[in-house]
Design a protein around this motif. Structure first.
Motif, mmCIF file in Angstrom:
data_model
loop_
_atom_site.group_PDB
_atom_site.id
_atom_site.type_symbol
_atom_site.label_atom_id
_atom_site.label_comp_id
_atom_site.label_asym_id
_atom_site.label_seq_id
_atom_site.Cartn_x
_atom_site.Cartn_y
_atom_site.Cartn_z
ATOM 1 N N VAL A 237 0.854 -1.177 0.000
ATOM 2 C CA VAL A 237 0.000 0.000 0.000
ATOM 3 C C VAL A 237 0.895 1.232 0.000
ATOM 4 O O VAL A 237 1.800 1.344 0.842
ATOM 5 N N ALA A 238 0.654 2.113 -0.951
ATOM 6 C CA ALA A 238 1.406 3.374 -1.027
ATOM 7 C C ALA A 238 0.533 4.380 -1.768
ATOM 8 O O ALA A 238 -0.504 4.014 -2.341
ATOM 9 N N GLN A 239 0.949 5.635 -1.771
ATOM 10 C CA GLN A 239 0.167 6.634 -2.501
ATOM 11 C C GLN A 239 0.248 6.346 -4.002
ATOM 12 O O GLN A 239 1.237 5.786 -4.491
ATOM 13 N N PRO A 240 -0.819 6.686 -4.750
ATOM 14 C CA PRO A 240 -0.947 6.264 -6.154
ATOM 15 C C PRO A 240 0.257 6.614 -7.037
ATOM 16 O O PRO A 240 0.620 5.821 -7.900
ATOM 17 N N HIS A 241 0.891 7.769 -6.822
ATOM 18 C CA HIS A 241 2.022 8.116 -7.704
ATOM 19 C C HIS A 241 3.222 7.211 -7.422
ATOM 20 O O HIS A 241 4.057 7.000 -8.302
ATOM 21 N N LEU A 246 6.079 1.638 -9.113
ATOM 22 C CA LEU A 246 6.315 0.221 -8.788
ATOM 23 C C LEU A 246 5.750 -0.692 -9.883
ATOM 24 O O LEU A 246 6.330 -1.735 -10.197
ATOM 25 N N LEU A 247 4.616 -0.278 -10.463
ATOM 26 C CA LEU A 247 3.984 -1.106 -11.500
ATOM 27 C C LEU A 247 4.891 -1.263 -12.719
ATOM 28 O O LEU A 247 4.847 -2.268 -13.420
ATOM 29 N N LYS A 248 5.764 -0.266 -12.952
ATOM 30 C CA LYS A 248 6.679 -0.353 -14.094
ATOM 31 C C LYS A 248 7.733 -1.435 -13.893
ATOM 32 O O LYS A 248 8.300 -1.945 -14.847
#
Ligand code: PLP
Length: 361
Positions: A237-241, A246-248
């Motif tokens: 869990v982290a802030q969306p930005h 991380l998704l990259k």
């Protein structure tokens, strides 16, 4: 076959990898009748909803297709339960996968990862794979962390680019309060990962800090509190930005369709979690008190294991004698720190059997 050692594939491996000792997980004997109290698995069967979800997923054509790269159904359900939006969550193949993603995202070659010591040894391995250094900052004798943990550079002068704190910590089972974590996060020059693999067994957690501070990232595992170590699922869990970065880094299909369905069913069964947690905490109390009765210093635990040391009696022979009797616990020897015994909270029957063996030693 080449006989020139200089031309073997091993000489072509990156020096950072060749120099690595490699992470050694706890013993996982396959088969046999062990009482297994060595790797902090949950002793109970997972929620029955998990098997139903897996069977339903396996029955149709779902497995013929690639899974959802974002595990959207899980994110939506978990988001609702945690009180965040789905884009605050990234899923992984166990929380170890998320730790790998986090270290790859934040720490480059020649930079530094800070961790407390002794703690989860995998962090050091992950830094090593990056060609980064690992600055291990010792816990105080009472398992608190001094302000020096937040210093901007390692003793060797490398810039600290990420800090990871297991909270509750392993092997101690101790917890730093959210207030203390906040102080450290505010001082650190970098992001702080709070590894809450054992968070469901503790009195508090750091989710609120994630909302307040975009440098704080919390990771959670399904291996301990959801009794799904064999499934491999975790999330951060982290802030969306931050999640966007991380998704990259993650593998496109890091979670398979079965684990996504199973984890969604597991997190949905709130009653199972509450009941399991209560059982583990009650047995943890019994185990702690019994070890104290046997003359051990048993640290008050917020996790599903208890760290025990004896003022005079050597620890390793106890581990070895128990193993001969079919009981596996974890003997840990931390260079520059000391050794001890980490005992996972099993069922009441398992803990009774373990204690009966202890009394004969
Ligand atoms: C068990 C453990 C993990 C790994 O969890 P998985 O979800 O099984 O990968 C991470 N951190 C700590 C401190 C652990 O003890």
């Amino acid at each position: 076959m080449s006989t020139n050692p200089a031309s073997t594939a091993n000489s072509l491996v990156r020096p950072a990898i060749a120099a690595l000792a490699g992470y050694v997980p706890g013993e996982q004997p396959q088969g046999g009748k062990w009482i297994k109290l060595n790797t902090n698995e949950n002793p109970y069967a997972p929620s029955p909803a998990v098997a139903r979800a897996i069977i339903a997923t396996a029955a149709g054509r779902t497995l013929a297709k690639y899974p959802d790269p974002l595990a959207t159904v899980f994110r939506m359900r978990a988001a609702e339960i945690l009180g965040v939006d789905p884009d605050w969550i990234i899923c992984g193949n166990g929380s170890d996968d998320l730790l790998t993603i986090l270290v790859r995202t934040f720490v480059g070659a020649g930079e530094c990862l800070r961790m407390p010591y002794p703690s989860y040894i995998l962090y050091r391995t992950l830094a090593g794979i990056q060609g980064a250094t690992c600055d291990e900052f010792h816990y105080s004798a009472d398992w608190t962390l001094a302000d020096g943990f937040a210093a901007p550079q390692s003793a060797a002068g490398d810039d600290v680019k990420l800090a990871i704190i297991a909270n509750p910590n392993s092997p101690s089972g101790t917890l730093l309060s959210p207030g203390r974590i906040k102080e450290l996060a505010d001082r650190l020059p970098c992001a702080l990962v709070v590894d809450e693999a054992y968070g469901d067994f503790a009195d508090s957690n750091c989710l609120d800090l994630v909302r307040q501070n975009d440098r704080v990232i919390v990771t959670r595992s399904f291996s301990k509190s959801y009794a799904l170590a064999g499934l491999r699922f975790g999330f951060a869990v982290a802030q969306p930005h931050v999640i966007e970065q991380l998704l990259k880094v993650k593998d496109s299909y890091n979670c398979d369709a079965l684990s996504i369905a199973a984890a969604t069913a597991a997190i949905d069964d709130r009653a199972w979690l509450a009941e399991n947690r209560a059982k583990i905490i009650a047995t943890r109390r019994r185990l702690t008190d019994a070890m104290r009765g046997l003359g051990y210093d048993a640290v008050e635990s917020q996790a599903n294991f208890v760290w025990c040391t004896h003022p005079t009696r050597p620890h390793k022979p106890v581990y070895e004698a128990l193993k001969k009797q079919g009981v596996l616990i974890r003997f840990m020897n931390y260079a520059g720190w000391g050794d001890g015994l980490r005992i996972t909270v099993g069922t009441d029957a398992e803990i009774d059997a373990f204690l009966a063996c202890m009394k004969t030693l």
